[in-house]
Design a protein around this motif. Structure first.
Motif, mmCIF file in Angstrom:
data_model
loop_
_atom_site.group_PDB
_atom_site.id
_atom_site.type_symbol
_atom_site.label_atom_id
_atom_site.label_comp_id
_atom_site.label_asym_id
_atom_site.label_seq_id
_atom_site.Cartn_x
_atom_site.Cartn_y
_atom_site.Cartn_z
ATOM 1 N N ALA A 2 -0.383 -6.527 -25.536
ATOM 2 C CA ALA A 2 -0.611 -7.901 -25.085
ATOM 3 C C ALA A 2 0.116 -8.895 -25.986
ATOM 4 C CB ALA A 2 -2.103 -8.206 -25.056
ATOM 5 N N GLN A 3 0.142 -8.617 -27.287
ATOM 6 C CA GLN A 3 0.861 -9.517 -28.194
ATOM 7 C C GLN A 3 2.349 -9.538 -27.855
ATOM 8 O OE1 GLN A 3 -0.323 -11.636 -30.385
ATOM 9 N NE2 GLN A 3 1.721 -12.331 -30.989
ATOM 10 N N HIS A 4 2.915 -8.369 -27.577
ATOM 11 C CA HIS A 4 4.326 -8.309 -27.226
ATOM 12 C C HIS A 4 4.600 -9.002 -25.892
ATOM 13 C CE1 HIS A 4 4.697 -4.487 -29.908
ATOM 14 N NE2 HIS A 4 4.859 -5.592 -30.604
ATOM 15 N N ALA A 5 3.679 -8.887 -24.944
ATOM 16 C CA ALA A 5 3.901 -9.430 -23.599
ATOM 17 C C ALA A 5 3.604 -10.915 -23.491
ATOM 18 C CB ALA A 5 3.047 -8.659 -22.588
ATOM 19 N N PHE A 6 2.549 -11.376 -24.176
ATOM 20 C CA PHE A 6 2.050 -12.738 -23.955
ATOM 21 C C PHE A 6 2.122 -13.641 -25.179
ATOM 22 C CE2 PHE A 6 -0.643 -9.850 -21.334
ATOM 23 C CZ PHE A 6 -0.156 -10.204 -20.090
ATOM 24 N N GLY A 7 2.227 -13.085 -26.374
ATOM 25 C CA GLY A 7 2.055 -13.914 -27.561
ATOM 26 C C GLY A 7 0.660 -14.508 -27.576
ATOM 27 N N ASP A 8 0.566 -15.796 -27.917
ATOM 28 C CA ASP A 8 -0.768 -16.413 -27.919
ATOM 29 C C ASP A 8 -1.078 -17.116 -26.602
ATOM 30 O OD1 ASP A 8 0.680 -18.777 -27.990
ATOM 31 O OD2 ASP A 8 -0.329 -19.588 -29.750
ATOM 32 N N LEU A 9 -0.213 -16.943 -25.605
ATOM 33 C CA LEU A 9 -0.443 -17.473 -24.252
ATOM 34 C C LEU A 9 -0.744 -18.975 -24.305
ATOM 35 C CD1 LEU A 9 -0.326 -16.115 -21.452
ATOM 36 C CD2 LEU A 9 -2.815 -15.926 -21.519
ATOM 37 N N ASN A 10 0.140 -19.690 -24.984
ATOM 38 C CA ASN A 10 -0.021 -21.150 -25.128
ATOM 39 C C ASN A 10 -1.371 -21.541 -25.738
ATOM 40 O OD1 ASN A 10 2.535 -21.640 -24.006
ATOM 41 N ND2 ASN A 10 1.712 -21.619 -21.930
ATOM 42 N N GLY A 11 -1.806 -20.741 -26.674
ATOM 43 C CA GLY A 11 -3.052 -21.047 -27.370
ATOM 44 C C GLY A 11 -4.302 -20.505 -26.712
ATOM 45 N N HIS A 12 -4.173 -19.839 -25.569
ATOM 46 C CA HIS A 12 -5.350 -19.341 -24.852
ATOM 47 C C HIS A 12 -5.727 -17.908 -25.223
ATOM 48 C CE1 HIS A 12 -5.487 -22.952 -22.554
ATOM 49 N NE2 HIS A 12 -4.372 -22.723 -21.897
ATOM 50 N N ARG A 13 -4.899 -17.269 -26.042
ATOM 51 C CA ARG A 13 -5.172 -15.898 -26.468
ATOM 52 C C ARG A 13 -5.046 -15.811 -27.979
ATOM 53 N NH1 ARG A 13 -2.037 -11.893 -28.066
ATOM 54 N NH2 ARG A 13 -3.026 -9.844 -28.060
ATOM 55 N N PRO A 14 -6.046 -15.237 -28.671
ATOM 56 C CA PRO A 14 -5.926 -15.116 -30.131
ATOM 57 C C PRO A 14 -4.722 -14.243 -30.492
ATOM 58 C CG PRO A 14 -8.170 -14.640 -29.400
ATOM 59 C CD PRO A 14 -7.317 -14.680 -28.175
ATOM 60 N N ALA A 15 -3.797 -14.783 -31.264
ATOM 61 C CA ALA A 15 -2.594 -14.041 -31.631
ATOM 62 C C ALA A 15 -2.946 -12.850 -32.525
ATOM 63 C CB ALA A 15 -1.614 -14.957 -32.349
ATOM 64 N N LEU A 16 -2.265 -11.743 -32.307
ATOM 65 C CA LEU A 16 -2.405 -10.568 -33.164
ATOM 66 C C LEU A 16 -1.470 -10.742 -34.351
ATOM 67 C CD1 LEU A 16 -3.751 -7.735 -33.387
ATOM 68 C CD2 LEU A 16 -1.698 -6.822 -32.273
ATOM 69 N N LEU A 17 -2.016 -10.752 -35.572
ATOM 70 C CA LEU A 17 -1.247 -11.047 -36.772
ATOM 71 C C LEU A 17 -0.739 -9.806 -37.477
ATOM 72 C CD1 LEU A 17 -3.644 -13.782 -38.223
ATOM 73 C CD2 LEU A 17 -1.668 -14.110 -36.719
ATOM 74 N N GLY A 18 -1.414 -8.685 -37.273
ATOM 75 C CA GLY A 18 -0.998 -7.463 -37.948
ATOM 76 C C GLY A 18 -1.806 -6.275 -37.481
ATOM 77 N N VAL A 19 -1.254 -5.086 -37.673
ATOM 78 C CA VAL A 19 -1.908 -3.833 -37.286
ATOM 79 C C VAL A 19 -1.731 -2.832 -38.429
ATOM 80 C CG1 VAL A 19 -1.823 -1.857 -35.707
ATOM 81 C CG2 VAL A 19 -1.565 -4.178 -34.818
ATOM 82 N N HIS A 20 -2.787 -2.070 -38.682
ATOM 83 C CA HIS A 20 -2.712 -1.021 -39.699
ATOM 84 C C HIS A 20 -3.389 0.233 -39.146
ATOM 85 C CE1 HIS A 20 -2.683 0.968 -43.598
ATOM 86 N NE2 HIS A 20 -3.975 1.227 -43.440
ATOM 87 N N ASP A 21 -2.670 1.346 -39.163
ATOM 88 C CA ASP A 21 -3.196 2.625 -38.677
ATOM 89 C C ASP A 21 -3.475 3.558 -39.844
ATOM 90 O OD1 ASP A 21 -3.085 2.020 -35.936
ATOM 91 O OD2 ASP A 21 -0.974 2.578 -35.819
ATOM 92 N N ALA A 22 -4.547 4.325 -39.709
ATOM 93 C CA ALA A 22 -4.893 5.328 -40.716
ATOM 94 C C ALA A 22 -5.526 6.526 -40.018
ATOM 95 C CB ALA A 22 -5.850 4.745 -41.755
ATOM 96 N N PHE A 23 -5.469 7.684 -40.681
ATOM 97 C CA PHE A 23 -6.021 8.914 -40.125
ATOM 98 C C PHE A 23 -6.809 9.623 -41.214
ATOM 99 C CE2 PHE A 23 -2.096 7.820 -38.020
ATOM 100 C CZ PHE A 23 -2.415 7.898 -36.682
ATOM 101 N N ASP A 24 -7.961 10.169 -40.819
ATOM 102 C CA ASP A 24 -8.828 10.799 -41.804
ATOM 103 C C ASP A 24 -9.674 11.864 -41.120
ATOM 104 O OD1 ASP A 24 -10.311 11.439 -44.044
ATOM 105 O OD2 ASP A 24 -11.605 9.676 -43.926
ATOM 106 N N ASP A 25 -9.431 13.117 -41.469
ATOM 107 C CA ASP A 25 -10.268 14.233 -41.017
ATOM 108 C C ASP A 25 -10.419 14.266 -39.497
ATOM 109 O OD1 ASP A 25 -11.792 16.515 -41.371
ATOM 110 O OD2 ASP A 25 -13.666 15.410 -41.635
#
Length: 267
Positions: free
Chosen positions: A65-88
């Motif tokens: 959604a961030q790639h497709a819409f951005g913040d949608l003219n202020g109507h969508r909370p912008a995604l600022l960052g992503v962090h992935d982790a794996f454990d067991d």
């Protein structure tokens, strides 16, 4: 979850704020208010899944959604960052978003009281969903196979033909909407759906409040038209299916009434 949430905060260089912990369904998600290194208010949400299931539409919904819409003219909370982790054998995805401090319009997806929203809010809401509807995507929110199975099962009629597929948020209800300023939250499940799907979804969650329900239909004139029949029958079937599983029982009678109207509208 708390330990991985703390590790994600460190990885994304934010400080979480005390007292704001929010758990999602079945402990699958954990969110909390945070502040970036620059002091900007943010929200840090952690989602977990078995490692072999950490992919696909719901897992990647916010990032897509961030790639497709951005913040949608202020109507969508912008995604600022992503962090992935794996454990067991478990995957964890942390999503850092701009914080929305405005309260949602309802604590429950089903509207329990009439809302007096200004005409400007309805106009902005309809315009926002129109912008969403024309965005190109390969994501799918509603599958034809589901419609072909569920509509006959729960409404007793064949699935109406879809005259136009559009892009939908696909989870528009009152607990995902704010008033002023207008924000639409939770973009996990967005993708292709029959035209009018978002309006029909909001209408379904408004059935207990006739005045506001009428306002929804006025804002989305495709509802009640032949072009909107596929979306309306799909949403009605979806909600009746949840009723059959013991959820949304407060809507049971209104959904039955709606389904009778939809059967009468069948060509």
């Amino acid at each position: 979850m708390r330990a991985h949430h703390a590790r994600a905060a460190k990885a994304l260089d934010v400080q979480t704020e005390p007292g704001g912990e929010f758990w999602g369904w079945a402990g699958r998600t954990l969110g909390a208010p945070a502040r970036t290194a620059a002091g900007a208010p943010a929200w840090l949400r952690l989602v977990s899944a078995p490692e072999d299931k950490a992919s696909g539409k719901l897992w990647d919904g916010a990032l897509d959604a961030q790639h497709a819409f951005g913040d949608l003219n202020g109507h969508r909370p912008a995604l600022l960052g992503v962090h992935d982790a794996f454990d067991d054998g478990t995957a964890y995805r942390a999503e850092l978003s701009a914080r929305v401090d405005e309260p949602v319009l309802s604590d429950d997806p089903v509207l329990q009281h009439d809302l007096q929203l200004p005409d400007s809010w309805w106009a902005d809401f309809a315009a926002m969903l129109e912008k969403v509807s024309v965005v190109a995507t390969e994501r799918v929110a509603v599958r034809q196979q589901y419609m072909d199975r569920a509509i006959p099962q729960f409404l007793g009629i064949p699935a109406p033909a879809v005259t136009r597929w559009t892009t939908a948020h696909a989870d528009v209800h009152w607990a995902n909407l704010t008033g002023a300023p207008l924000r639409l939250l939770d973009w996990e499940g967005w993708g292709h759906a029959p035209e009018g799907f978002d309006g029909a979804t909001l209408y379904a969650y408004t059935l207990l409040q006739p005045d506001t329900a009428a306002r929804v239909r006025a804002a989305f004139p495709v509802l009640g038209s032949p072009a909107g029949l596929a979306a309306e029958t799909t949403v009605c079937a979806q909600l009746l299916q949840t009723v059959s599983r013991g959820d949304n029982l407060v809507l049971k009678d209104r959904l039955r009434d709606w389904s009778e109207d939809l059967r009468r509208r069948q060509p």
